[in-house]
Design an enzyme around this catalytic site. Structure first.
Site, short mmCIF file in Angstrom:
data_model
loop_
_atom_site.label_atom_id
_atom_site.label_comp_id
_atom_site.label_asym_id
_atom_site.label_seq_id
_atom_site.Cartn_x
_atom_site.Cartn_y
_atom_site.Cartn_z
N HIS A 1 -1.74 4.19 10.10
CA HIS A 1 -0.47 4.69 10.28
C HIS A 1 -0.34 5.78 10.89
O HIS A 1 0.57 6.67 10.89
CB HIS A 1 0.39 4.90 9.18
CG HIS A 1 0.34 3.73 8.17
ND1 HIS A 1 -0.53 2.99 7.42
CD2 HIS A 1 1.65 3.00 7.79
CE1 HIS A 1 -0.02 2.07 6.84
NE2 HIS A 1 1.29 1.79 7.04
N HIS B 1 0.95 -1.21 0.03
CA HIS B 1 -0.07 -0.13 0.17
C HIS B 1 0.79 1.36 0.04
O HIS B 1 0.42 2.22 0.29
CB HIS B 1 -0.86 0.07 1.29
CG HIS B 1 -0.23 -0.15 2.53
ND1 HIS B 1 -0.80 -1.01 3.41
CD2 HIS B 1 0.95 0.55 2.89
CE1 HIS B 1 -0.11 -0.71 4.68
NE2 HIS B 1 1.01 0.00 4.39
N HIS C 1 10.10 -4.68 4.12
CA HIS C 1 10.31 -3.42 4.04
C HIS C 1 10.59 -3.01 5.12
O HIS C 1 10.37 -3.38 6.50
CB HIS C 1 9.32 -2.43 3.35
CG HIS C 1 8.21 -2.01 3.80
ND1 HIS C 1 7.21 -3.17 4.11
CD2 HIS C 1 7.52 -0.92 4.19
CE1 HIS C 1 6.30 -2.50 4.52
NE2 HIS C 1 6.12 -1.08 4.60
N GLU D 1 3.98 -5.96 8.44
CA GLU D 1 2.53 -5.52 7.84
C GLU D 1 2.03 -6.86 7.03
O GLU D 1 0.82 -7.19 6.70
CB GLU D 1 2.54 -4.63 6.56
CG GLU D 1 2.63 -3.39 7.54
CD GLU D 1 2.99 -2.01 6.49
OE1 GLU D 1 2.66 -0.86 7.01
OE2 GLU D 1 2.93 -2.56 5.49
C1 DHB Z 1 6.35 2.96 2.44
C2 DHB Z 1 5.76 1.73 2.68
C3 DHB Z 1 4.73 1.61 3.71
O1 DHB Z 1 4.07 0.62 3.76
C4 DHB Z 1 4.18 2.65 4.15
O2 DHB Z 1 2.98 2.54 5.09
C5 DHB Z 1 4.89 4.00 4.08
C6 DHB Z 1 5.81 4.14 3.29
C7 DHB Z 1 7.56 3.17 1.56
O3 DHB Z 1 8.05 2.12 0.99
O4 DHB Z 1 7.85 4.38 0.92
FE FE Z 2 2.66 0.63 5.50
#
Ligand code: DHB
Ligand code: FE
Length: 280
Positions: free
Chosen positions: A59, A12, A193, A240
């Site tokens: 978030h 997302h 990530h 996540e």
């Molecule tokens: C990014 C990924 C995320 O899941 C998020 O909530 C905010 C930023 C990113 O990779 O920039």
């Molecule tokens: Fe996120």
């Protein structure tokens, strides 16, 4: 009775919303990412689900660190979007379905999930970007929604095993709603990530591909990880992936893969899509 037609999961990343707004679909950076959704569009056109149960993590838009439920279910007539500071547009609100929300809430509480209930709820990029990816140009999409928030922004986070149980209970809640509805369960977030710290930019392709495979064939295998192990293997925000596990666990029939796609990186994140359908 309501019937779960599929589970659809995606990353997302906020940058997706900006790429959609700017129409960057054909650019070299974005093209291979957006191509991953063509089969999803064809499937949605064919199946035409009535309701989306959206499993996502807020978030900091709706809940902040001082007031953060582990699990929360929306029961509003509509879900508004707000400026989160990512430059994303504020869009018209998404349609709610309070009667279905309350059925799900009552069923989950009966099954001893002590969730928060929200008769008012704003939704962030984790809700909006998947909606814009799945139903391009339709704001809001032609579908009623039930948001299910799961904390992955502040420790302690719910364990994968607990999330799996929540998904199972969600599936039973959906199946027992006495309206003829086609229900799609959506899970958003991940895949690997890490946005902060010395490992910022960390991506683990091997782990992500293993998750994609297990989500199809043996989702229970993912319940054996702890949150700390997920942080280690998938990055701090890679936790996540528990949203994907919940959506998959909600599926009650025989599961068949329609489509999967994996592309790295988008922003700091491994971008994945998985569409499973119920063939029972
Ligand atoms: C990014 C990924 C995320 O899941 C998020 O909530 C905010 C930023 C990113 O990779 O920039
Ligand atoms: Fe996120």
């Amino acid at each position: 009775m309501a019937k779960i037609v599929g589970a659809l999961t995606t990353s997302h990343i906020p940058a997706i919303g900006n790429a959609i707004s700017k129409g960057l679909h054909e650019e070299d950076y974005w093209k291979p990412f957006f191509q991953g959704f063509e089969q999803v569009h064809a499937w949605l056109d064919r199946v035409q689900p009535d309701v989306a149960v959206m499993v996502f993590n807020d978030h900091g838009l709706n809940f902040f660190l001082d007031n953060l439920p582990t699990f929360a279910v929306g029961a509003a007539t509509e879900y508004r979007t707000e400026d989160e500071g990512w430059g994303l547009p504020v869009l018209p609100p998404y349609h709610g379905y309070p009667e279905f929300s309350w059925h799900i809430i009552e069923s989950l509480v009966e099954e001893e999930f002590d969730i928060a209930t929200c008769q008012e709820m704003a939704v962030d990029h984790a809700f909006i970007n998947p909606m814009r990816l799945f139903w391009p140009g339709k704001n809001p999409p032609p579908i009623r929604t039930v948001p299910v928030h799961v904390n992955t922004v502040q420790h302690p986070m719910p364990k994968p095993s607990r999330c799996y149980q929540l998904g199972k209970a969600l599936g039973r809640a959906i199946d027992s709603f006495p309206e003829d509805l086609k229900v799609l369960v959506i899970g958003t977030g991940g895949l690997s990530h890490q946005l902060d710290g010395t490992r910022a930019g960390f991506i683990n392709k091997e782990f992500d591909l293993m998750c994609l495979e297990k989500l199809i064939s043996d989702p229970e295998a993912l319940t054996h990880y702890s949150i700390d192990e997920l942080v280690e293997l998938a990055g701090t925000q890679g936790t996540e992936v528990i949203m994907w596990l919940i959506a998959r666990a909600a599926m009650t029939g025989r599961v068949s893969k329609v489509h999967s796609h994996y592309h790295i990186p988008i922003s700091n994140t491994a971008a994945g899509v998985l569409l499973l359908e119920n063939v029972a």
